[in-house]
Write an enzyme that holds these catalytic residues in place. Structure first.
Site, PDB file in Angstrom:
ATOM      1  N   THR B 339       0.817  -1.222   0.000  1.00 39.02           N
ATOM      2  CA  THR B 339       0.000   0.000   0.000  1.00 39.02           C
ATOM      3  C   THR B 339       0.856   1.281   0.000  1.00 39.02           C
ATOM      4  OG1 THR B 339      -0.177  -0.279   2.382  1.00 39.02           O
ATOM      5  CG2 THR B 339      -2.040  -1.007   1.066  1.00 39.02           C
ATOM      6  N   ASP B 340       0.162   2.414  -0.207  1.00 42.28           N
ATOM      7  CA  ASP B 340       0.843   3.714  -0.256  1.00 42.28           C
ATOM      8  C   ASP B 340       0.795   4.408   1.105  1.00 42.28           C
ATOM      9  OD1 ASP B 340       1.095   3.486  -3.112  1.00 42.28           O
ATOM     10  OD2 ASP B 340      -1.028   3.963  -3.223  1.00 42.28           O
ATOM     11  N   SER B 365       1.162   8.558   5.090  1.00 44.94           N
ATOM     12  CA  SER B 365       0.516   8.535   3.777  1.00 44.94           C
ATOM     13  C   SER B 365       1.589   8.960   2.786  1.00 44.94           C
ATOM     14  CB  SER B 365      -0.662   9.509   3.750  1.00 44.94           C
ATOM     15  OG  SER B 365      -1.180   9.579   2.452  1.00 44.94           O
ATOM     16  N   ARG B 366       2.005   8.031   1.921  1.00 46.04           N
ATOM     17  CA  ARG B 366       3.185   8.296   1.085  1.00 46.04           C
ATOM     18  C   ARG B 366       2.897   9.197  -0.100  1.00 46.04           C
ATOM     19  NH1 ARG B 366       3.896   2.614   2.016  1.00 46.04           N
ATOM     20  NH2 ARG B 366       5.145   2.398   3.902  1.00 46.04           N
ATOM     21  N   VAL B 367       1.684   9.181  -0.606  1.00 45.46           N
ATOM     22  CA  VAL B 367       1.403  10.012  -1.786  1.00 45.46           C
ATOM     23  C   VAL B 367       0.313  11.054  -1.543  1.00 45.46           C
ATOM     24  CG1 VAL B 367       2.160   8.317  -3.483  1.00 45.46           C
ATOM     25  CG2 VAL B 367      -0.204   8.297  -2.718  1.00 45.46           C
TER      26      VAL B 367
END
Lengths: 116, 502
Positions: B339-340, B365-367
């Site tokens: 997951t992102d 939350s990476r993006v």
């Protein structure tokens, strides 16, 4: 007994493309019950491969022509009035359907899927 | 309503073609039936994932292709199938009929209605298994998907097309986050189709979720796919793929879809059960070797398509249930890596009354930050850092050591921030109200309000703003960075309200 051995026993059971009853009885008396079941299935499978079943609502002389078309298969003619019209050819696990029953089944499926 | 002409036309067409179209069928015989997994011989032309029909009308799908037999997982009741029964291939890959009619409905993973409402109209056949969109068809995540939860929207924003994992022990509020997010979509300008996939849950729990969605007015744009604990493992295994197939139907129309998988731990259990019955080699924790691929191919179908492909998106919120807060177990680490980002919920925080019980340090939350609006970014910039510092300072402060004024101030601010991020269940907020709440605390406007009055103060402040400061709310909804004047207006709003607040 593994599958390879069972396959070898099945092949040995045939003489000139015909099952040798003497050999079959001998093999059946020597192997265990679970292996006997596997051997029996092997024989059934081998027989199925050799046969070509032609089913039709009426058996006519024309159907005998199929014997020439499949010289290496044993052609079995089967009368099946439920097919209504046409012919159904079963070659081992592949069935070719040219029957009216099949067409009507297709229509029924279509109607069932598309309408309440 | 049956169209008579259409029926006659179809019949004519079919009869005209009689004799011309031979139908080749591949047939076989059942040799074994073990716990819903059928072994059959014959079917020499069957392919992986092909739909199989049994003599009694039951359906199944090919799961294993061996040298001389085929393993099929049953999609119906297994009891009616016995050794020697005939079965045939259909030449079709397992698929689900999808149409707009599914909105507001509760279905099983095969598309059958479970809610006793009228028959679902036949739509487009969507394959359950599909290769995800390629890199050329995609574009980076840029549009936010607002959850309505302050802590998430400020610190761990989710973008449309993102995959954000919600992870935590049982009873930590994982499903609540998902339900709040679905409820919040009704206030969004760009409508989002929501799909809730329940895997291996109690039927009573699923019924509660459906009831809640309907009572909050979220039923009309939601679809619930139910594969409860009492359903066969095969249905539980197929449920998330069905959800994805439905999501892809709406994606093709350029719509934004939110899909939630509740939960993937039970999905992995169902797959493990099937694999063990199929005698596939067992690996770590008895899961088969391809358990990573099981989830990666599913979550890879989440996408943000570019304009040439109608610009739709599928946002996935998978849920993973951990045991004793162990996020380093096999399935959690797999899904974390796919997951992102993840929102990690902790029991200790939940028990301390911090709801949502988000562990700030281990959530990310990476993006999503690329999708955050400038409005919310402007007020929540340092929020995560301040809270992380507060948490480490609070640990030291527990020892009762004397603290200097600066540290004390930081602790006080952290306490207030933690307090303002608390939010009751089923009450998601719009972005403008979130901004007012966060700004009121970070700018020190609420420093003189006792923390135990925060929930009431916040609720009444929001009502006051809705009544008297409509212009301000509209300015904060624009998505642009608030101007000096807007900030002054927020100051004024809070100051005026404070005088009224008893």
């Amino acid at each position: 007994m593994n599958k390879k051995t069972i396959d070898r026993l099945v092949t040995t059971s045939y003489q000139n493309d015909l099952l040798d009853q003497r050999k079959v009885n001998k093999i059946a008396s020597l192997i265990s019950r679970p292996d006997l079941k596997k051997y029996l299935n092997g024989l059934k499978f081998a027989e199925k491969k050799k046969n070509l079943i032609i089913a039709s609502p009426v058996i006519t002389a024309d159907l005998k022509k199929f014997e020439k078309l499949f010289p290496h298969k044993k052609v079995i003619l089967k009368k099946d009035p439920s097919l209504i019209l046409g012919i159904q050819i079963t070659d081992n696990d592949v069935v070719y359907n040219f029957t009216l029953k099949d067409s009507l089944d297709k229509i029924q499926n279509y109607l069932e899927q598309n309408y309440d | 309503m049956i169209d008579n002409n259409k029926i006659i036309e179809t019949l004519e067409k079919k009869l005209m073609s009689f004799g011309g179209d031979s139908k080749t069928q591949n047939v076989g015989t059942v040799t074994k039936n073990t716990d819903g997994v059928i072994t059959a011989n014959g079917l020499s032309n069957a392919f992986m994932g092909e739909k199989i029909i049994f003599e009694n009308g039951s359906a199944g799908t090919v799961f294993n292709l061996d040298e001389d037999n085929v393993s099929i997982i049953l999609l119906d009741d297994a009891s009616g199938i016995k050794e020697g029964d005939a079965l045939r291939t259909t030449g079709e890959i397992l698929s689900i009929e999808v149409s707009e009619d599914l909105l507001g409905r509760v279905i099983d993973p095969l598309g059958n209605s479970l809610d006793n409402k009228p028959k679902i109209k036949i739509g487009k056949k969507m394959p359950l298994e599909k290769i995800a969109a390629g890199v050329i068809d995609r574009e980076p995540v840029s549009v936010p998907l607002k959850t309505g939860i302050k802590a998430i929207d400020c610190m761990f924003p989710i973008g449309r097309g993102q995959r954000e994992l919600i992870i935590g022990d049982r009873q930590t509020g994982k499903t609540a986050i998902v339900i709040d997010t679905i409820i919040n979509q009704k206030s969004d300008k760009r409508p989002v189709v929501c799909i809730y996939v329940a895997i291996g849950q109690k039927r009573s729990t699923i019924a509660q979720v459906i009831d809640r969605l309907n009572s909050e007015g979220a039923g009309s744009y939601s679809i619930v796919i139910s594969a409860s604990a009492s359903d066969p493992a095969t249905l539980q295994y197929l449920a998330p793929y069905s959800g994805c197939a439905i999501a892809e139907y709406f994606l093709e129309k350029g719509k934004d879809v939110l899909i939630t998988f509740d939960d993937l731990t039970k999905h992995a259990w169902a797959y493990r059960q099937i694999s063990l019955v199929l005698k596939r080699p067992a690996g770590r924790e008895a899961y088969p070797g391809d358990v990573f691929y099981l989830h990666s191919r599913l979550l890879e179908r989440s996408v943000k398509l570019n304009k040439e492909n109608k610009g739709g998106s599928i946002t996935a919120l998978p849920i993973i249930e951990t045991q004793a807060n162990d996020i380093s177990a096999y399935i959690p680490t797999n899904v974390i890596s796919i997951t992102d980002g993840q929102i990690y919920l902790q029991t200790d925080l939940f028990n301390a009354g911090i709801k949502p019980a988000i562990n700030i340090g281990q959530s990310v939350s990476r993006v999503g930050s690329a999708a955050q609006t400038a409005t919310i970014k402007s007020v929540s910039g340092k929020l995560k850092l301040e809270l992380a510092q507060y948490n480490s300072l609070a640990a030291f402060a527990q020892f009762g050591t004397e603290l200097d004024a600066a540290t004390q101030k930081q602790l006080d601010r952290g306490k207030r921030l933690t307090e303002i991020l608390k939010q009751p269940q089923f009450s998601p907020l719009t972005e403008n109200l979130e901004v007012i709440s966060i700004y009121a605390v970070t700018s020190g406007l609420m420093d003189d309000i006792p923390t135990d009055s925060f929930p009431r103060f916040e609720k009444e402040l929001h009502e006051f703003a809705k009544k008297h400061y409509q212009d301000l709310l509209e300015a904060l909804s624009s998505g642009e960075r608030p101007t000096e004047q807007t900030l002054k207006q927020i100051n004024k709003l809070v100051e005026v309200f404070k005088k009224r607040f008893v």
